[in-house]
Scaffold this active site. Structure first.
Site, PDB file in Angstrom:
ATOM      1  N   TYR A 196      -8.669  17.506  -0.338  1.00 31.96           N
ATOM      2  CA  TYR A 196      -8.443  17.242   1.086  1.00 31.96           C
ATOM      3  C   TYR A 196      -9.759  17.025   1.829  1.00 31.96           C
ATOM      4  O   TYR A 196     -10.739  17.708   1.566  1.00 31.96           O
ATOM      5  CB  TYR A 196      -7.694  18.417   1.722  1.00 31.96           C
ATOM      6  CG  TYR A 196      -7.414  18.204   3.189  1.00 31.96           C
ATOM      7  CD1 TYR A 196      -6.324  17.449   3.587  1.00 31.96           C
ATOM      8  CD2 TYR A 196      -8.254  18.721   4.172  1.00 31.96           C
ATOM      9  CE1 TYR A 196      -6.069  17.231   4.934  1.00 31.96           C
ATOM     10  CE2 TYR A 196      -8.000  18.507   5.513  1.00 31.96           C
ATOM     11  CZ  TYR A 196      -6.909  17.760   5.888  1.00 31.96           C
ATOM     12  OH  TYR A 196      -6.661  17.540   7.221  1.00 31.96           O
ATOM     13  N   TRP A 239     -11.771  14.432   5.273  1.00 34.15           N
ATOM     14  CA  TRP A 239     -11.848  13.169   6.010  1.00 34.15           C
ATOM     15  C   TRP A 239     -12.740  12.133   5.359  1.00 34.15           C
ATOM     16  O   TRP A 239     -12.633  10.957   5.657  1.00 34.15           O
ATOM     17  CB  TRP A 239     -12.314  13.424   7.446  1.00 34.15           C
ATOM     18  CG  TRP A 239     -11.219  13.728   8.401  1.00 34.15           C
ATOM     19  CD1 TRP A 239     -10.223  14.641   8.241  1.00 34.15           C
ATOM     20  CD2 TRP A 239     -11.019  13.125   9.684  1.00 34.15           C
ATOM     21  NE1 TRP A 239      -9.416  14.651   9.354  1.00 34.15           N
ATOM     22  CE2 TRP A 239      -9.892  13.730  10.257  1.00 34.15           C
ATOM     23  CE3 TRP A 239     -11.697  12.154  10.415  1.00 34.15           C
ATOM     24  CZ2 TRP A 239      -9.400  13.390  11.525  1.00 34.15           C
ATOM     25  CZ3 TRP A 239     -11.219  11.817  11.672  1.00 34.15           C
ATOM     26  CH2 TRP A 239     -10.068  12.435  12.218  1.00 34.15           C
TER      27      TRP A 239
HETATM   28  N1  LIG Z   1     -11.005  27.630  11.688  1.00 31.09           N
HETATM   29  C1  LIG Z   1     -10.621  26.349  11.674  1.00 31.09           C
HETATM   30  N2  LIG Z   1     -10.662  25.659  10.519  1.00 31.09           N
HETATM   31  C2  LIG Z   1     -10.287  24.362  10.499  1.00 31.09           C
HETATM   32  C3  LIG Z   1      -9.836  23.719  11.669  1.00 31.09           C
HETATM   33  C4  LIG Z   1      -9.771  24.471  12.875  1.00 31.09           C
HETATM   34  O1  LIG Z   1      -9.356  23.965  13.942  1.00 31.09           O
HETATM   35  N3  LIG Z   1     -10.172  25.783  12.838  1.00 31.09           N
HETATM   36  N4  LIG Z   1      -9.448  22.400  11.617  1.00 31.09           N
HETATM   37  C5  LIG Z   1      -8.933  21.927  10.354  1.00 31.09           C
HETATM   38  C6  LIG Z   1      -8.748  20.484  10.381  1.00 31.09           C
HETATM   39  S1  LIG Z   1      -7.681  19.865  11.572  1.00 31.09           S
HETATM   40  C7  LIG Z   1      -9.313  19.648   9.474  1.00 31.09           C
HETATM   41  S2  LIG Z   1      -8.829  17.993   9.462  1.00 31.09           S
HETATM   42  C8  LIG Z   1     -10.256  20.146   8.459  1.00 31.09           C
HETATM   43  C9  LIG Z   1     -11.420  19.178   8.199  1.00 31.09           C
HETATM   44  O2  LIG Z   1     -12.023  19.468   6.993  1.00 31.09           O
HETATM   45  P1  LIG Z   1     -12.811  18.349   6.154  1.00 31.09           P
HETATM   46  O3  LIG Z   1     -12.193  17.023   6.335  1.00 31.09           O
HETATM   47  O4  LIG Z   1     -12.951  18.862   4.776  1.00 31.09           O
HETATM   48  O5  LIG Z   1     -14.210  18.370   6.895  1.00 31.09           O
HETATM   49  P2  LIG Z   1     -15.425  17.351   6.868  1.00 31.09           P
HETATM   50  O6  LIG Z   1     -16.600  18.076   7.413  1.00 31.09           O
HETATM   51  O7  LIG Z   1     -15.035  16.084   7.547  1.00 31.09           O
HETATM   52  O8  LIG Z   1     -15.672  17.104   5.326  1.00 31.09           O
HETATM   53  C10 LIG Z   1     -15.824  15.876   4.755  1.00 31.09           C
HETATM   54  C11 LIG Z   1     -16.859  15.965   3.645  1.00 31.09           C
HETATM   55  O9  LIG Z   1     -16.852  14.722   2.935  1.00 31.09           O
HETATM   56  C12 LIG Z   1     -18.198  14.280   2.729  1.00 31.09           C
HETATM   57  N5  LIG Z   1     -18.144  12.803   2.670  1.00 31.09           N
HETATM   58  C13 LIG Z   1     -18.232  11.917   3.670  1.00 31.09           C
HETATM   59  N6  LIG Z   1     -18.091  10.665   3.203  1.00 31.09           N
HETATM   60  C14 LIG Z   1     -17.911  10.750   1.881  1.00 31.09           C
HETATM   61  C15 LIG Z   1     -17.705   9.778   0.846  1.00 31.09           C
HETATM   62  O10 LIG Z   1     -17.669   8.571   1.058  1.00 31.09           O
HETATM   63  N7  LIG Z   1     -17.524  10.268  -0.417  1.00 31.09           N
HETATM   64  C16 LIG Z   1     -17.570  11.595  -0.703  1.00 31.09           C
HETATM   65  N8  LIG Z   1     -17.373  11.979  -1.958  1.00 31.09           N
HETATM   66  N9  LIG Z   1     -17.792  12.527   0.258  1.00 31.09           N
HETATM   67  C17 LIG Z   1     -17.947  12.107   1.527  1.00 31.09           C
HETATM   68  C18 LIG Z   1     -18.981  14.836   3.896  1.00 31.09           C
HETATM   69  O11 LIG Z   1     -20.347  14.966   3.562  1.00 31.09           O
HETATM   70  C19 LIG Z   1     -18.270  16.173   4.168  1.00 31.09           C
HETATM   71  O12 LIG Z   1     -18.883  17.231   3.466  1.00 31.09           O
HETATM   72  O13 LIG Z   1     -10.786  21.408   8.865  1.00 31.09           O
HETATM   73  C20 LIG Z   1      -9.754  22.356   9.136  1.00 31.09           C
HETATM   74  N10 LIG Z   1     -10.336  23.669   9.322  1.00 31.09           N
HETATM   75  N1  LIG Z   2     -15.570  15.531  18.156  1.00 31.01           N
HETATM   76  C1  LIG Z   2     -14.582  15.797  17.308  1.00 31.01           C
HETATM   77  N2  LIG Z   2     -13.333  15.307  17.535  1.00 31.01           N
HETATM   78  C2  LIG Z   2     -12.326  15.609  16.677  1.00 31.01           C
HETATM   79  C3  LIG Z   2     -12.553  16.387  15.527  1.00 31.01           C
HETATM   80  C4  LIG Z   2     -13.873  16.893  15.306  1.00 31.01           C
HETATM   81  O1  LIG Z   2     -14.140  17.600  14.317  1.00 31.01           O
HETATM   82  N3  LIG Z   2     -14.847  16.571  16.210  1.00 31.01           N
HETATM   83  N4  LIG Z   2     -11.520  16.648  14.650  1.00 31.01           N
HETATM   84  C5  LIG Z   2     -10.368  15.751  14.693  1.00 31.01           C
HETATM   85  C6  LIG Z   2      -9.243  16.366  13.988  1.00 31.01           C
HETATM   86  S1  LIG Z   2      -9.337  16.455  12.289  1.00 31.01           S
HETATM   87  C7  LIG Z   2      -8.138  16.810  14.594  1.00 31.01           C
HETATM   88  S2  LIG Z   2      -6.835  17.403  13.659  1.00 31.01           S
HETATM   89  C8  LIG Z   2      -8.016  16.804  16.059  1.00 31.01           C
HETATM   90  C9  LIG Z   2      -7.545  18.173  16.467  1.00 31.01           C
HETATM   91  O2  LIG Z   2      -7.084  18.241  17.746  1.00 31.01           O
HETATM   92  P1  LIG Z   2      -6.718  19.720  18.275  1.00 31.01           P
HETATM   93  O3  LIG Z   2      -6.120  20.508  17.198  1.00 31.01           O
HETATM   94  O4  LIG Z   2      -5.923  19.592  19.496  1.00 31.01           O
HETATM   95  O5  LIG Z   2      -8.192  20.250  18.599  1.00 31.01           O
HETATM   96  P2  LIG Z   2      -8.775  21.662  18.976  1.00 31.01           P
HETATM   97  O6  LIG Z   2     -10.133  21.367  19.549  1.00 31.01           O
HETATM   98  O7  LIG Z   2      -8.693  22.601  17.859  1.00 31.01           O
HETATM   99  O8  LIG Z   2      -7.816  22.201  20.120  1.00 31.01           O
HETATM  100  C10 LIG Z   2      -7.742  21.614  21.412  1.00 31.01           C
HETATM  101  C11 LIG Z   2      -7.788  22.724  22.439  1.00 31.01           C
HETATM  102  O9  LIG Z   2      -6.615  23.505  22.355  1.00 31.01           O
HETATM  103  C12 LIG Z   2      -6.909  24.770  22.917  1.00 31.01           C
HETATM  104  N5  LIG Z   2      -6.069  25.778  22.303  1.00 31.01           N
HETATM  105  C13 LIG Z   2      -6.247  26.406  21.123  1.00 31.01           C
HETATM  106  N6  LIG Z   2      -5.246  27.292  20.909  1.00 31.01           N
HETATM  107  C14 LIG Z   2      -4.419  27.208  21.981  1.00 31.01           C
HETATM  108  C15 LIG Z   2      -3.208  27.842  22.347  1.00 31.01           C
HETATM  109  O10 LIG Z   2      -2.658  28.690  21.638  1.00 31.01           O
HETATM  110  N7  LIG Z   2      -2.638  27.464  23.520  1.00 31.01           N
HETATM  111  C16 LIG Z   2      -3.182  26.522  24.324  1.00 31.01           C
HETATM  112  N8  LIG Z   2      -2.529  26.184  25.428  1.00 31.01           N
HETATM  113  N9  LIG Z   2      -4.337  25.920  24.013  1.00 31.01           N
HETATM  114  C17 LIG Z   2      -4.942  26.243  22.851  1.00 31.01           C
HETATM  115  C18 LIG Z   2      -8.368  25.043  22.653  1.00 31.01           C
HETATM  116  O11 LIG Z   2      -8.975  25.538  23.830  1.00 31.01           O
HETATM  117  C19 LIG Z   2      -8.899  23.711  22.194  1.00 31.01           C
HETATM  118  O12 LIG Z   2     -10.103  23.313  22.838  1.00 31.01           O
HETATM  119  O13 LIG Z   2      -9.281  16.552  16.671  1.00 31.01           O
HETATM  120  C20 LIG Z   2      -9.944  15.422  16.117  1.00 31.01           C
HETATM  121  N10 LIG Z   2     -11.077  15.117  16.940  1.00 31.01           N
HETATM  122 MO   LIG Z   3      -7.632  17.583  11.420  1.00 39.82          MO
END
Ligand SMILES: Nc1nc2c(c(=O)[nH]1)N[C@H]1C(S)=C(S)[C@@H](COP(=O)(O)OP(=O)(O)OC[C@H]3O[C@@H](n4cnc5c(=O)[nH]c(N)nc54)[C@H](O)[C@@H]3O)O[C@H]1N2
Ligand SMILES: Nc1nc2c(c(=O)[nH]1)N[C@H]1C(S)=C(S)[C@@H](COP(=O)(O)OP(=O)(O)OC[C@H]3O[C@@H](n4cnc5c(=O)[nH]c(N)nc54)[C@H](O)[C@@H]3O)O[C@H]1N2
Ligand SMILES: [Mo]
Length: 763
Positions: free
Chosen positions: A112, A114
């Site tokens: 898993y 991005w």
């Molecule tokens: N506590 C907490 N944990 C969370 C979240 C949260 O809200 N709170 N959010 C969750 C969510 S929504 C998500 S989507 C995940 C994200 O988790 P990930 O998608 O695993 O996070 P990234 O940092 O985007 O990791 C991508 C990795 O791929 C590598 N990479 C980039 N391009 C390439 C390529 O072309 N080839 C290869 N082999 N590698 C590459 C980058 O160097 C990086 O290390 O995290 C989750 N974890």
């Molecule tokens: N710059 C940047 N943009 C991103 C990403 C990133 O890593 N960097 N990640 C991308 C990815 S993978 C995803 S999945 C999306 C995620 O999109 P979201 O999951 O919506 O992102 P978050 O920033 O975790 O949450 C948005 C806001 O929700 C509020 N929140 C958290 N818990 C609660 C709750 O219980 N109740 C209420 N009312 N509010 C709450 C927090 O204050 C937070 O700032 O964002 C994407 N966009």
């Molecule tokens: Mo995500």
């Protein structure tokens, strides 16, 4: 000079003497992301992986039984740099051995993450295609983003992909919406990104236009900054994890005061009677009144009542951020959002209804055609075993044990080899101390990485890969403005190769090169995938130019459909002719199918289920970072500029800080029973008291390598989050359900070593 596309925007790389000097935002982007500026200083920094590398103990004892290759020393030992041939030979031998001894179902290829934005060099797709050619692998389903939402929504309305592609455009909201109630806000920080590309940043402008049109915004969130910009912008500082109760109380008022649309409920939904019975408290003796919700949410009962009346009196859109479902019982806030919108009866009307994640990603609500461009076929996976993605530690720690998922009773497979490309599990998974224990179970861990992230440091075999700037590709994302010819800007750094050519070399060694490459090199693949996508584009009424022209022009603009569509409008217009893909063809406020699964933690209609993380006094929100994408480019200038004494910033309410003798800029220890990390404090009045906030993605940096439950010194919140499924229905991740205590760090400040490569030995 050409263009490149990243998940957070399109840029023109400026290259001088073969070196990347700058990432210039494209001229048409109204609101470019500063994250691009992180790349020039980071791309060839010492943190870059330059040569294939193998963990010393693994290499030296390779001939021994796998258990003797010191898997418990992952993350602690030096690496030995080897030639590509030596590294690929080793990977091929391990794949062959594991397949021979245990079968393909002993290989976990969920992988898993991005990765990067191009459609061909999409690491996960490449790896899945490769492993399918090899006879299959244990896969993962759903996502960390939308674990609960992806599973519950098909039972209630339809699939998330379908709904996201059909969201009512911002332009329509500016014209018709009067009130926008945003649970979790509309954080501009998140709208920097969209998976596959965000070539024109539109959300700040859309909020501005809606504000000018007089839309009233209500930001229901523990953080004021989750909604920035509009003139009418009320902040309701809800207690995290209690939005479901708030939405129920809003429904209660609508029912109590006769403000709900009985007609809509009858025509377009099933099961509202049972839900209203529950709401009134006839089933559990608890009426879901504003007073009841006030005690849970920390909001005023009168304000809840007033809000319900205003919502009923105006054209109202109810939006919910993904974050709300990334929690225990995460299905409930999504289900309730749809239920509340159904009660208001405005679903399918211009400017009204619900949104599932406006503002979470840039492209949602763009109104552009949802064509997502070229796709690499992954082939067929003969192995049927899979896991919900966030159950990876349960799988590694409990092979053979049963688990529930969406009505099925499944068993965890017995994994011997983990293969990862394009993700960082040591950033993204919850309870990293538990992961460290689970990570010692596999016999072999192979990782393709660009940088010495923890993901790479905790592997056995590390293969260095190129970044998007070092290869040709096609940038394209659903509902994005431009398709982009991503032209190689610089030569690969060190000996790095792209994921495709690494896997093609492996496929050759393993005897299925032809299946994997179909005789094409990377350049031929680009052309082939592009041509194949031209036919699919026709279904969207898009006339893509020939490849040569696209490549010459550098960009191709995707236009808008002839008619602006409103989410679920055709269903509203004629529910018989356009039924929903649910069992009843209607919105399911009561789902017989979910009820039939018999899960106490996700019964047949939305319910309020108590699960507050109460052992520690502060609720910890670990949201998405403003200064990077997850953990990507944490070592870059944009992210580094935000750190406090080298640590990730943690926002604390002034009152909570004063009670603990903590001042702005202090370093604190954040801890609970699962772990502890250091962070730098920002004091603030714009966060609800009792809540602490830290972004995810600071590179995991334990004080003592390999010591379980030791101190993490950089600010990775996943050392304290809980690794537990949202419910037996979805098994989504529950990152937002965490509580902690915070205290001032009195000890010496340990140096940050997250960005220092491991010790590298030469063979
Ligand atoms: N506590 C907490 N944990 C969370 C979240 C949260 O809200 N709170 N959010 C969750 C969510 S929504 C998500 S989507 C995940 C994200 O988790 P990930 O998608 O695993 O996070 P990234 O940092 O985007 O990791 C991508 C990795 O791929 C590598 N990479 C980039 N391009 C390439 C390529 O072309 N080839 C290869 N082999 N590698 C590459 C980058 O160097 C990086 O290390 O995290 C989750 N974890
Ligand atoms: N710059 C940047 N943009 C991103 C990403 C990133 O890593 N960097 N990640 C991308 C990815 S993978 C995803 S999945 C999306 C995620 O999109 P979201 O999951 O919506 O992102 P978050 O920033 O975790 O949450 C948005 C806001 O929700 C509020 N929140 C958290 N818990 C609660 C709750 O219980 N109740 C209420 N009312 N509010 C709450 C927090 O204050 C937070 O700032 O964002 C994407 N966009
Ligand atoms: Mo995500």
């Amino acid at each position: 000079m050409g263009f490149t596309s990243l998940h957070w925007g399109a840029y023109r790389p400026r290259v001088v003497n073969g070196r990347l000097e700058a990432m210039e935002p494209v001229s048409w982007d109204a609101d470019p992301s500063p994250i691009g500026a992180s790349i020039p200083g980071a791309i060839d920094s010492p943190t870059r992986i330059r040569r294939p590398a193998i963990r010393r103990g693994f290499l030296e004892r390779f001939a021994d039984h796998p258990a003797l290759r010191s898997p418990h020393l992952r993350g602690q030992e030096a690496f030995v740099e080897v030639s590509w041939d030596a590294a690929l030979d080793l990977v091929a031998r391990e794949l062959t051995r594991v397949k021979g001894e245990h079968g393909n179902a002993a290989i976990f290829g969920g992988s898993y993450g991005w990765g990067s934005a191009g459609r061909f060099h999409h690491a996960q797709s490449q790896l899945h295609r490769f492993l399918n050619g090899f006879g299959g692998y244990v896969s993962s389903v759903d996502s960390y983003s939308l674990g609960a939402g992806r599973v519950v929504m098909p039972h209630v309305v339809g699939s998330m992909d379908w709904l996201l592609a059909a969201h009512t455009p911002w332009e329509n909201l500016a014209k018709h919406c009067e009130m926008f109630v945003a649970f979790g806000g509309l954080p501009i920080k998140n709208a920097q990104c969209s998976p596959g590309g965000a070539s024109d940043h539109q959300v700040a402008g859309a909020i501005e236009r809606m504000s000018q049109a007089g839309v009233r915004f209500v930001n229901v969130s523990p953080l004021r900054d989750d909604l920035q910009g509009p003139e009418h912008n009320e902040w309701l500082a809800v207690r995290p994890g209690t939005d479901t109760a708030l939405m129920m109380a809003l429904c209660w008022v609508l029912v109590d005061e006769g403000l709900y649309s009985e007609d809509f409920l009858r025509r377009y939904t099933v099961g509202h009677e049972r839900f209203i019975t529950y709401l009134r408290g006839h089933l559990d003796g608890v009426a879901k009144t504003p007073e009841w919700a006030a005690a849970l949410t920390g909001l005023e009962a009168d304000r809840i009542t007033g809000l319900a009346r205003e919502m009923a009196g105006k054209r109202t859109l109810i939006n919910v951020a993904y974050s709300l479902q990334r929690s225990v019982h995460g299905e409930q806030p999504f289900w309730m959002t749809v239920t509340l919108a159904a009660m208001l009866g405005q679903i399918g009307l211009p400017g009204g209804g619900f949104g599932l994640g406006y503002g979470c990603l840039n492209n949602t609500g763009s109104g552009r055609k949802a064509f997502s461009g070229p796709r690499l076929s992954q082939g067929v996976n003969p192995v049927k075993a899979f896991i919900p993605v966030a159950r990876v530690c349960d799988m590694l720690l409990h092979p053979g044990e049963p688990f529930d998922y969406n009505g099925q009773r499944l068993h965890y497979p017995d994994i011997r080899l983990v293969y990862w490309a394009g993700g960082n599990i040591l950033h993204h998974h919850q309870d990293l101390n538990r992961l460290l224990a689970a990570w010692q179970r596999p016999e072999t861990i192979v990782v393709h990485e660009q940088y010495w992230t923890a993901q790479a440091k905790y592997a056995d075999i590390v293969l260095p890969v190129t970044t998007a700037l070092e290869r040709d590709d096609i940038g394209s994302a659903a509902s994005d403005r431009y398709m982009i010819a991503m032209k190689k800007a610089i030569e690969p750094i060190g000996e790095s190769r792209d994921d495709h050519s690494i896997l093609a070399e492996l496929a050759r060694r393993l005897g299925f090169e032809e299946t994997f490459t179909e005789g094409r090199d990377a350049g031929q693949w680009l052309r082939f995938l592009y041509e194949a996508s031209r036919r699919r584009a026709e279904e969207f009424d898009i006339d893509l130019p020939a490849f040569e022209q696209f490549w010459r022009d550098g960009v191709f603009e995707i236009d808008y459909p002839a008619q602006e569509t409103v989410l679920l409008q055709s269903f509203r217009d004629d529910p018989q002719a356009h039924p929903l893909p649910t069992p009843s063809g209607k919105i399911e406020i009561f789902s017989e199918r979910i009820a039939g699964f018999g899960y106490p933690d996700c019964p047949g209609h939305p319910v309020w289920l108590e699960k507050q993380p109460t052992q520690f006094p502060l609720h910890l929100l670990s949201n998405q970072p403003k200064t990077r994408l997850h953990s990507q480019y944490d070592h870059g200038a944009c992210s580094q500029a935000s750190k406090i004494r080298g640590r990730e910033p943690l926002t604390l309410n002034r009152q909570d800080a004063e009670e603990r003798g903590i001042a702005d800029g202090d370093v604190v220890k954040v801890f609970n029973a699962r772990g502890a990390f250091l962070a730098g404090v920002i004091l603030c009045d714009d966060i609800r008291a009792g809540v602490a906030q830290i972004a995810t993605g600071a590179w995991f940096d334990p004080l003592v390598k390999g010591q379980p439950h030791g101190l993490e010194k950089h600010g990775n919140p996943n050392v304290v989050t809980e690794d537990i499924g949202s419910s037996r229905l979805s098994q989504g991740c529950s990152a937002q359900t965490a509580s902690v205590e915070v205290e001032k760090w009195q000890g010496e400040l340990p140096a940050i070593t997250a960005f220092v490569p491991p010790e590298l030995l030469v063979q």
